[in-house]
Structure formats: C-alpha cells, structure tokens
Design a protein around this motif. Structure first.
Motif, PDB file in Angstrom:
ATOM      1  N   ARG A  17      13.559   1.190   4.352  1.00  0.00           N
ATOM      2  CA  ARG A  17      14.571   0.916   3.354  1.00  0.00           C
ATOM      3  C   ARG A  17      15.893   1.440   3.901  1.00  0.00           C
ATOM      4  NH1 ARG A  17      11.188  -1.898   1.769  1.00  0.00           N
ATOM      5  NH2 ARG A  17      10.332  -2.124  -0.290  1.00  0.00           N
ATOM      6  N   PRO A  18      17.004   0.941   3.405  1.00  0.00           N
ATOM      7  CA  PRO A  18      18.300   1.446   3.872  1.00  0.00           C
ATOM      8  C   PRO A  18      18.498   2.901   3.435  1.00  0.00           C
ATOM      9  CG  PRO A  18      18.581  -0.104   2.065  1.00  0.00           C
ATOM     10  CD  PRO A  18      17.135  -0.134   2.415  1.00  0.00           C
ATOM     11  N   TYR A  19      19.409   3.600   4.111  1.00  0.00           N
ATOM     12  CA  TYR A  19      19.695   4.978   3.766  1.00  0.00           C
ATOM     13  C   TYR A  19      20.325   5.097   2.382  1.00  0.00           C
ATOM     14  CZ  TYR A  19      18.714   6.000   8.635  1.00  0.00           C
ATOM     15  OH  TYR A  19      18.115   6.130   9.850  1.00  0.00           O
ATOM     16  N   PHE A  38      13.905   3.974   9.899  1.00  0.00           N
ATOM     17  CA  PHE A  38      13.133   4.016  11.147  1.00  0.00           C
ATOM     18  C   PHE A  38      11.635   4.242  10.925  1.00  0.00           C
ATOM     19  CE2 PHE A  38      14.966   8.174  10.218  1.00  0.00           C
ATOM     20  CZ  PHE A  38      13.830   8.977  10.161  1.00  0.00           C
ATOM     21  N   SER A  39      11.191   4.258   9.685  1.00  0.00           N
ATOM     22  CA  SER A  39       9.797   4.561   9.371  1.00  0.00           C
ATOM     23  C   SER A  39       8.845   3.479   9.878  1.00  0.00           C
ATOM     24  CB  SER A  39       9.623   4.708   7.859  1.00  0.00           C
ATOM     25  OG  SER A  39       8.258   4.857   7.528  1.00  0.00           O
ATOM     26  N   PRO A  40       7.702   3.878  10.436  1.00  0.00           N
ATOM     27  CA  PRO A  40       6.725   2.882  10.874  1.00  0.00           C
ATOM     28  C   PRO A  40       5.931   2.278   9.706  1.00  0.00           C
ATOM     29  CG  PRO A  40       5.902   5.076  11.306  1.00  0.00           C
ATOM     30  CD  PRO A  40       7.309   5.242  10.792  1.00  0.00           C
ATOM     31  N   ARG A  74       0.834  -1.204   0.000  1.00  0.00           N
ATOM     32  CA  ARG A  74       0.000   0.000   0.000  1.00  0.00           C
ATOM     33  C   ARG A  74       0.870   1.256   0.000  1.00  0.00           C
ATOM     34  NH1 ARG A  74      -2.728  -0.538   4.609  1.00  0.00           N
ATOM     35  NH2 ARG A  74      -1.267   0.795   5.702  1.00  0.00           N
ATOM     36  N   PHE A  75       1.959   1.224   0.792  1.00  0.00           N
ATOM     37  CA  PHE A  75       2.838   2.378   0.876  1.00  0.00           C
ATOM     38  C   PHE A  75       3.407   2.733  -0.500  1.00  0.00           C
ATOM     39  CE2 PHE A  75       7.012   4.348   1.452  1.00  0.00           C
ATOM     40  CZ  PHE A  75       6.653   5.451   2.206  1.00  0.00           C
ATOM     41  N   PHE A  76       3.977   1.734  -1.195  1.00  0.00           N
ATOM     42  CA  PHE A  76       4.600   2.025  -2.485  1.00  0.00           C
ATOM     43  C   PHE A  76       3.584   2.124  -3.617  1.00  0.00           C
ATOM     44  CE2 PHE A  76       8.342   0.415  -0.189  1.00  0.00           C
ATOM     45  CZ  PHE A  76       9.133   1.533  -0.354  1.00  0.00           C
TER      46      PHE A  76
END
Length: 154
Positions: A148-150, A142-144, A86-88
């Motif tokens: 993804r990596p930095y 750190f997203s709830p 849903r996010f992407f």
C-alpha cells in the motif's frame, strides 16, 4: 465512510510508529544510562499505548466494513490462497492484535515494577518486540505480502 477510515488508519499508523519509537528510545536510554524514570518517560509509555489502541479501534472498524475482508470471509476456501485477501482477512489483524497485546502487557508490567531500571528494561523489551511485529505486519510499499502507499488520500 470506508475511504475516510482507510485514510485515517494510514495516517494514525505514523503516529503509532513515532510514539512507539520515542518510548523505545527513552526506555533504552534510561535502561542503559541508568537514569531515573521520569514523568516524561511515563507519558511516552502511555501515549504510545493509547495511540496504538486508537489505531486498533480504527482497524477493527475497517475490518468490519472492508470489502476485501467480506470477500475473504464469504469465499474463504479460494481467498485463503490469494495473498492480498489472506493478508487483510487474517494475517494483518491477527498480528496487530498480538502487537497491541504485547504493548499492553509491557506497559502494565513496566508500570508495576518497583525500580526505575526494571521499568525501563521491561518497557524496552516488550515495546521493541511489539514494534517488530507491527513493522512486519504493515502493508508497506516494499512488503512482499501486499503493498500500500505510505500515505492514502482521497
């Protein structure tokens, strides 16, 4: 192609954030310091918006070829209940288009203002709101919502 675009999108995110922060710092400094709107300030405004638009084009390209988005579209009833799909498939792209729209409007409004104070104030407000939308829509480690990596590498 997909992996290369993911890496490029991950890298350009940092250019977007840095250029936007520079433009915002210059805008607040000019607004609160009652400074003249210099060519450097205008360049910072244009650079932030241009880099953000390049990122949007990369992001839309990714959206078109993404296996996660394809799954989301083909299995909408199930995928809409799965946070990452849903996010992407929906949230990330919607919020980023909103953010780029805010940046574009803020840039255009700032450009049309007649006084330096108005230019700085307009740029500061619109760009700050856009930055907040961008910050909350990036899949940080750190997203709830999803993480993804930095930095993405091959």
């Amino acid at each position: 192609m997909y992996q290369s675009l993911i890496i490029l999108h991950s890298l350009v995110r940092w250019f977007v954030l840095i250029s936007l922060l520079v433009a915002i710092i210059r805008a607040y400094s000019g607004w609160l310091g009652n400074k003249r709107f210099l060519k450097t300030d205008n360049t910072a405004r244009m650079a932030a918006v241009t880099i953000a638009h390049v990122q949007l084009v990369i992001g839309i390209s990714l959206y078109i070829i993404s296996p996660a988005v394809r799954y989301f579209m083909n299995n909408f009833k199930e995928a809409v209940h799965q946070r990452e799909f849903r996010f992407f498939g929906m949230e990330h792209i919607t919020m980023m288009v909103v953010a780029i729209t805010l940046l574009t409007i803020g840039s255009a409004k700032s450009k049309r203002k007649t006084t330096d104070l108005q230019k700085f104030k307009t740029m500061a407000i619109w760009f700050t709101i856009a930055l907040l939308v961008i910050f909350f829509s990036i899949p940080w480690h750190f997203s709830p919502f999803t993480s993804r990596p930095y930095f993405r590498w091959y």
